[in-house]
Design an enzyme around this catalytic site. Sequence first.
Site, PDB file in Angstrom:
ATOM      1  CE  LYS A   1      -2.842  -2.323   3.357  1.00 56.70           C
ATOM      2  NZ  LYS A   1      -3.307  -2.268   4.736  1.00 56.70           N
TER       3      LYS A   1
ATOM      4  CD  GLU B   1       8.595  -0.774  -3.552  1.00 56.25           C
ATOM      5  OE1 GLU B   1       7.840  -0.018  -2.903  1.00 56.25           O
ATOM      6  OE2 GLU B   1       8.904  -1.903  -3.151  1.00 56.25           O
TER       7      GLU B   1
ATOM      8  CG  ASP C   1      15.517  -0.050   4.541  1.00 58.80           C
ATOM      9  OD1 ASP C   1      16.385   0.792   4.784  1.00 58.80           O
ATOM     10  OD2 ASP C   1      15.095  -0.836   5.410  1.00 58.80           O
TER      11      ASP C   1
ATOM     12  CG  PHE D   1      10.844   3.507  10.210  1.00 59.03           C
ATOM     13  CD1 PHE D   1      11.081   2.321   9.512  1.00 59.03           C
ATOM     14  CD2 PHE D   1       9.525   3.901  10.421  1.00 59.03           C
ATOM     15  CE1 PHE D   1      10.030   1.551   9.040  1.00 59.03           C
ATOM     16  CE2 PHE D   1       8.469   3.135   9.957  1.00 59.03           C
ATOM     17  CZ  PHE D   1       8.723   1.956   9.267  1.00 59.03           C
ATOM     18  CB  VAL D   2      10.506   8.362   6.689  1.00 53.27           C
ATOM     19  CG1 VAL D   2      11.836   9.049   6.949  1.00 53.27           C
ATOM     20  CG2 VAL D   2      10.624   7.437   5.483  1.00 53.27           C
TER      21      VAL D   2
ATOM     22  CG  ASP E   1       2.687   1.193   7.379  1.00 53.61           C
ATOM     23  OD1 ASP E   1       3.619   0.997   6.574  1.00 53.61           O
ATOM     24  OD2 ASP E   1       2.273   0.318   8.160  1.00 53.61           O
TER      25      ASP E   1
ATOM     26  NE  ARG F   1      -0.725   1.999   4.939  1.00 49.93           N
ATOM     27  CZ  ARG F   1       0.355   1.290   4.613  1.00 49.93           C
ATOM     28  NH1 ARG F   1       1.307   1.852   3.898  1.00 49.93           N
ATOM     29  NH2 ARG F   1       0.490   0.049   5.023  1.00 49.93           N
TER      30      ARG F   1
END
Length: 186
Positions: free
Chosen positions: A50, A106, A110, A159-160, A166, A172
Amino acid sequence: METDGSGFSPKLLGPVLLDSSTIQKRVHELGSQITSDYKHKSPLLVGILKGASIFHSDLVRSILLDLSYDFMAVCSYGSSTASSGEVRILKDPDRGLEGKEVLLVEDIVDTGRTLHYLVQNLKAREPNSLKVVALLNKPSRREIDVELDYIGFDIPDEFVVGYGLDYDQHYRNLPDIHLLRENGAV
Ligand code: 5GP
């Protein structure tokens, strides 16, 4: 994860890394580049659900071509902030990719494991061409070499969340991209 009772957890949200106008400007630049690179072609933009859904819907509207689009859904095994690279396909594109000019959309690359799996999988479907556009790229985290044809932003090893991304299905819908901060630390 602490919540305020509504399921939302404001304590985890950190500062903005990329604000909405910066994101929109870059998405339009990518759209213009893709419009020019695919001139006289009809690419198929396959968004990965998602996380890439919001980026995908902005990007397709900034490409001035007779394109079509579709989605795939994948789930990767692992914790909510780390991917194991073991990917399972939950939804395939509705139609075959054979002979198509496919552009995989995408959200973030990562370790590269998810994308590596997807590219191998899609190449086996014999598209005429396969390129990748990723909104975010964390080059310092790469474990597998993957080729990215279009990149929105290189970002640090953080981490974003937001703009489709999410944490445990939260955040989101935020228009900006934020850092995630455990326990409200800044
Ligand atoms: P990779 O397989 O490249 O390690 O991870 C790719 C997937 O992990 C992304 O499609 C995304 O679902 C998730 N991911 C990696 N980094 C982040 C991040 O900073 N924020 C969020 N929300 N998801 C991430």
